[in-house]
Write a protein that holds these residues in place. Structure first.
Motif, PDB file in Angstrom:
ATOM      1  N   LEU A  16      24.962  47.587  20.230  1.00  0.00           N
ATOM      2  CA  LEU A  16      25.671  48.472  19.368  1.00  0.00           C
ATOM      3  C   LEU A  16      25.289  48.008  18.017  1.00  0.00           C
ATOM      4  O   LEU A  16      25.186  48.721  17.072  1.00  0.00           O
ATOM      5  N   PHE A  17      25.144  46.736  18.002  1.00  0.00           N
ATOM      6  CA  PHE A  17      25.081  46.200  16.687  1.00  0.00           C
ATOM      7  C   PHE A  17      23.812  45.458  16.453  1.00  0.00           C
ATOM      8  O   PHE A  17      23.598  44.980  15.398  1.00  0.00           O
ATOM      9  N   GLY A  46      20.836  49.934  15.984  1.00  0.00           N
ATOM     10  CA  GLY A  46      21.972  49.822  15.080  1.00  0.00           C
ATOM     11  C   GLY A  46      21.569  49.230  13.751  1.00  0.00           C
ATOM     12  O   GLY A  46      21.059  48.105  13.679  1.00  0.00           O
ATOM     13  N   LEU A  49      25.140  45.495   9.677  1.00  0.00           N
ATOM     14  CA  LEU A  49      24.781  44.167   9.167  1.00  0.00           C
ATOM     15  C   LEU A  49      24.012  43.355  10.193  1.00  0.00           C
ATOM     16  O   LEU A  49      23.076  42.632   9.858  1.00  0.00           O
ATOM     17  N   SER A  50      24.434  43.497  11.441  1.00  0.00           N
ATOM     18  CA  SER A  50      23.843  42.667  12.473  1.00  0.00           C
ATOM     19  C   SER A  50      22.394  43.075  12.754  1.00  0.00           C
ATOM     20  O   SER A  50      21.490  42.228  12.721  1.00  0.00           O
ATOM     21  N   GLU A  71      18.800  53.888  14.231  1.00  0.00           N
ATOM     22  CA  GLU A  71      20.189  54.088  13.815  1.00  0.00           C
ATOM     23  C   GLU A  71      20.636  55.509  14.152  1.00  0.00           C
ATOM     24  O   GLU A  71      19.955  56.475  13.788  1.00  0.00           O
ATOM     25  N   ALA A  72      21.791  55.607  14.805  1.00  0.00           N
ATOM     26  CA  ALA A  72      22.283  56.927  15.216  1.00  0.00           C
ATOM     27  C   ALA A  72      22.700  57.784  14.016  1.00  0.00           C
ATOM     28  O   ALA A  72      22.484  58.994  14.003  1.00  0.00           O
ATOM     29  N   ARG A  80      29.839  49.705   9.909  1.00  0.00           N
ATOM     30  CA  ARG A  80      31.243  49.563   9.514  1.00  0.00           C
ATOM     31  C   ARG A  80      31.414  49.012   8.098  1.00  0.00           C
ATOM     32  O   ARG A  80      32.505  48.666   7.697  1.00  0.00           O
ATOM     33  N   GLY A 100      34.416  46.978   6.082  1.00  0.00           N
ATOM     34  CA  GLY A 100      34.354  45.553   5.799  1.00  0.00           C
ATOM     35  C   GLY A 100      34.253  45.314   4.303  1.00  0.00           C
ATOM     36  O   GLY A 100      33.477  45.970   3.618  1.00  0.00           O
ATOM     37  N   HIS A 102      36.383  42.120   2.577  1.00  0.00           N
ATOM     38  CA  HIS A 102      36.815  40.791   2.145  1.00  0.00           C
ATOM     39  C   HIS A 102      36.129  39.681   2.940  1.00  0.00           C
ATOM     40  O   HIS A 102      35.903  39.810   4.133  1.00  0.00           O
ATOM     41  N   LEU A 271      20.161  55.905  20.533  1.00  0.00           N
ATOM     42  CA  LEU A 271      19.662  55.458  21.827  1.00  0.00           C
ATOM     43  C   LEU A 271      20.565  56.015  22.916  1.00  0.00           C
ATOM     44  O   LEU A 271      21.777  55.810  22.887  1.00  0.00           O
ATOM     45  N   ALA A 459      29.022  42.096  15.709  1.00  0.00           N
ATOM     46  CA  ALA A 459      30.255  41.370  15.399  1.00  0.00           C
ATOM     47  C   ALA A 459      31.070  41.033  16.643  1.00  0.00           C
ATOM     48  O   ALA A 459      31.722  40.001  16.707  1.00  0.00           O
ATOM     49  N   GLY A 467      34.180  39.829  15.079  1.00  0.00           N
ATOM     50  CA  GLY A 467      34.771  41.052  14.521  1.00  0.00           C
ATOM     51  C   GLY A 467      34.649  41.178  13.014  1.00  0.00           C
ATOM     52  O   GLY A 467      35.108  42.168  12.452  1.00  0.00           O
ATOM     53  N   MET A 469      32.243  40.683   9.196  1.00  0.00           N
ATOM     54  CA  MET A 469      30.879  40.808   8.687  1.00  0.00           C
ATOM     55  C   MET A 469      30.121  39.496   8.915  1.00  0.00           C
ATOM     56  O   MET A 469      28.937  39.507   9.288  1.00  0.00           O
TER      57      MET A 469
END
Ligand SMILES: Cc1cc2nc3c(=O)[nH]c(=O)nc-3n(C[C@H](O)[C@H](O)[C@H](O)COP(=O)(O)OP(=O)(O)OC[C@H]3O[C@@H](n4cnc5c(N)ncnc54)[C@H](O)[C@@H]3O)c2cc1C
Length: 497
Positions: A16-17, A46, A49-50, A71-72, A80, A100, A102, A271, A459, A467, A469
């Motif tokens: 996903l990521f 995806g 960030l990841s 990327e979808a 996110r 995301g 903080h 995908l 994440a 979960g 960043m």
């Protein structure tokens, strides 16, 4: 619509990521857009960030590799992380984060990325004043960190937090029965560790945003995993999250995509299917993974976890259904009311005239610009309802009415701009985990392990700061990933074996 077209398909690394994997034969994709064929050595699914930081690392280590990020979304990278313009009191528009945002001072990987790209990290201006805790019909305004709950409830709360802290810290080493912990909800555990109703409600209010879901629906083991990855429940509660990137966190993703090269980041490429021919097997992650077809099927433990996450995907959580809104104001009126702007609300009574069964805001806080000149509040709606508002106007009216419960109505209504993002309207695929599913992320047969050349990152798959960043970057860069004869990702760099 990527259909690996022939036996030349070597592997896909999806997540996903993020994903990574390798080997230099062709991975061929058939695009729905005219059937064009694309080839690469590593496919990353995806552009959050990841995925983007995995691509950057791979290219740093092997600039000759043919890396593609699929990327979808059709219009942007960032997943996110999302920055949107909001008009300020001086008439200018500035970017504010709606996902995301903080970071804690210990989020070294994110801070380093921001530094590498010349972005400005600043501390949230100190907002002294009282915080607000609303539970049901009760509103408590309190200074510092301890609500006015009465001595007995505070003692009970202290005991409950400490016992969750201890269990979370020792989760991986002392290996308490993961299956038992996964068999119960977090609420059940809170009930076991505390004896007062007020304590349970308070702990539930605290836990919802920490663990991205309602404690009576999420796995206790998953909550403990998340706390463990932050250094324990107490560390999770107390690690400041006081830093923000002035340009917005999405700017890190935009900069990563630029560095990787626009020809390597393909938008509007969702995908749908992963096929292995010959001896390769391929895979991707959690809720989104359940929508992807694998051929041949993934091994049973992975399949079970993915199906559980997929079936829970519609469940309320930060990443699934919250609406975040930024309201800019001419003055920080909450301060003149002696308040910090921080609000935590759990099952607050409905606002008058609303069709919703509880008050809308779960969490609010001050997000005034770093120079202190553009006062702003961010609010996030709760998870506690499966109902939705008939339209955005009704939602805005409810949010304003809820704020007016704590502050004078004319000030609340005197916002300069109100901008929101409905995360439920464009599902991210993130999902809290129900009981019975999280054990698959702890043990060695679970999704943290690659399947053949298919790796999972993102994440949700972090071992530090799950979960967040920081976790998204950590999972893609530092968890050792191996694939037969291919790549190994370790804490320093990707090495070829
Ligand atoms: C409202 C909100 C507030 C948050 N607040 C904070 C915070 O203050 N601090 C913090 O550290 N974290 C926060 N987070 C969490 C943080 O934003 C995420 O953990 C992090 O951005 C996740 O990055 P990722 O790359 O793992 O996943 P994502 O950002 O979700 O990226 C995954 C990407 O994969 C794409 N994708 C999915 N399926 C497919 C497919 N089949 N084919 C192709 N592409 C696909 C998606 O479109 C997406 O772009 C918040 C999140 C939200 C939603």
């Amino acid at each position: 619509r990527f259909l690996p077209s022939s036996h030349t398909c070597q592997l896909i690394l999806a997540s996903l990521f993020a994903v990574c994997s390798s080997l230099a034969k062709d991975f061929s994709q058939m695009s729905a857009f005219g059937g064009a064929q694309l080839s690469c050595d590593v496919a990353i699914v995806g552009a959050g960030l990841s995925g983007l930081s995995a691509a950057q690392r791979l290219l740093q280590a092997r600039p000759d590799l043919r890396v593609l990020v699929l990327e979808a979304a059709g219009d942007r990278v960032g997943g996110r992380t999302l920055t949107k313009p909001v008009r300020c009191a001086d008439g200018e528009s500035r970017g504010w984060c709606f996902g995301g945002s903080h970071m804690a001072k210990s989020h070294s990987r994110m801070l380093q990325l921001a530094k590498d790209f010349g972005l400005t990290v600043s501390e949230q201006p100190e907002s002294a004043g009282k915080n607000i805790l609303e539970i049901g019909d009760t509103i408590d305004r309190y200074e510092g960190e301890t609500p006015n709950l009465g001595t007995l409830t505070l003692l009970d709360l202290d005991k409950g937090i400490k016992s969750l802290d201890k269990l979370s810290k020792t989760l991986m080493e002392s290996r308490p029965s993961w299956t038992n912990l996964d068999g119960m909800t977090l609420s059940k555990k809170i009930e076991k560790e505390t004896w007062r109703q007020a304590t349970r409600q308070c702990l539930t209010a605290i836990a919802e945003p920490c663990f991205d879901g309602e404690p009576d629906r999420i796995s206790c083991l998953q909550a403990l995993r998340i706390a463990n990855s932050a250094g324990g429940f107490l560390a999770l509660l107390s690690d400041g999250s006081e830093l923000r990137i002035e340009e917005g966190a999405q700017a890190v993703c935009t900069a990563l995509a630029e560095r990787i090269g626009s020809d390597r980041v393909l938008l509007s490429r969702e995908l749908m299917q992963v096929s292995a021919t010959e001896d390769e097997v391929l895979t991707p992650p959690l809720a989104v993974l359940s929508r992807i077809r694998f051929s041949p099927e993934l091994p049973a433990p992975k399949r079970g976890l993915i199906e559980a996450a997929g079936s829970f995907a519609a469940s309320p959580g930060w990443m699934t259904s919250a609406v975040t809104a930024v309201l800019t104001y001419p003055t920080a009126f909450w301060r003149s009311q002696g308040c910090s702007g921080d609000i935590l609300s759990h099952l607050g009574s409905p606002v008058p005239g609303s069709a919703m069964p509880v008050a809308p805001i779960a969490l609010a806080g001050e997000v005034t610009s770093p120079d202190g000149r553009q006062p702003a509040l961010m609010v996030a709606t709760g998870y506690t309802t499966e109902h939705s508002w008939p339209n955005a106007e009704a939602r805005r009216a409810d949010i304003l009415s809820h704020l007016a419960r704590f502050f004078p109505r004319p000030e609340v209504d005197g916002y300069v701009d109100y901008v929101e993002h409905d995360w439920g309207a464009s599902p991210t695929g993130a999902s809290p985990l129900p009981p019975g599913a999280a054990v698959g992320l702890c043990d060695s047969t679970g999704l943290l392990q690659p399947t053949g050349r298919l790796h999972f990152a993102g994440a949700d798959f972090a071992t530090e700061w799950i979960g967040t960043m920081e976790g998204a970057v950590q999972s893609a860069r530092e968890r050792p990933m191996r694939c037969c004869g291919g790549w190994r990702l370790d804490s320093e760099q990707y090495k070829i074996h």
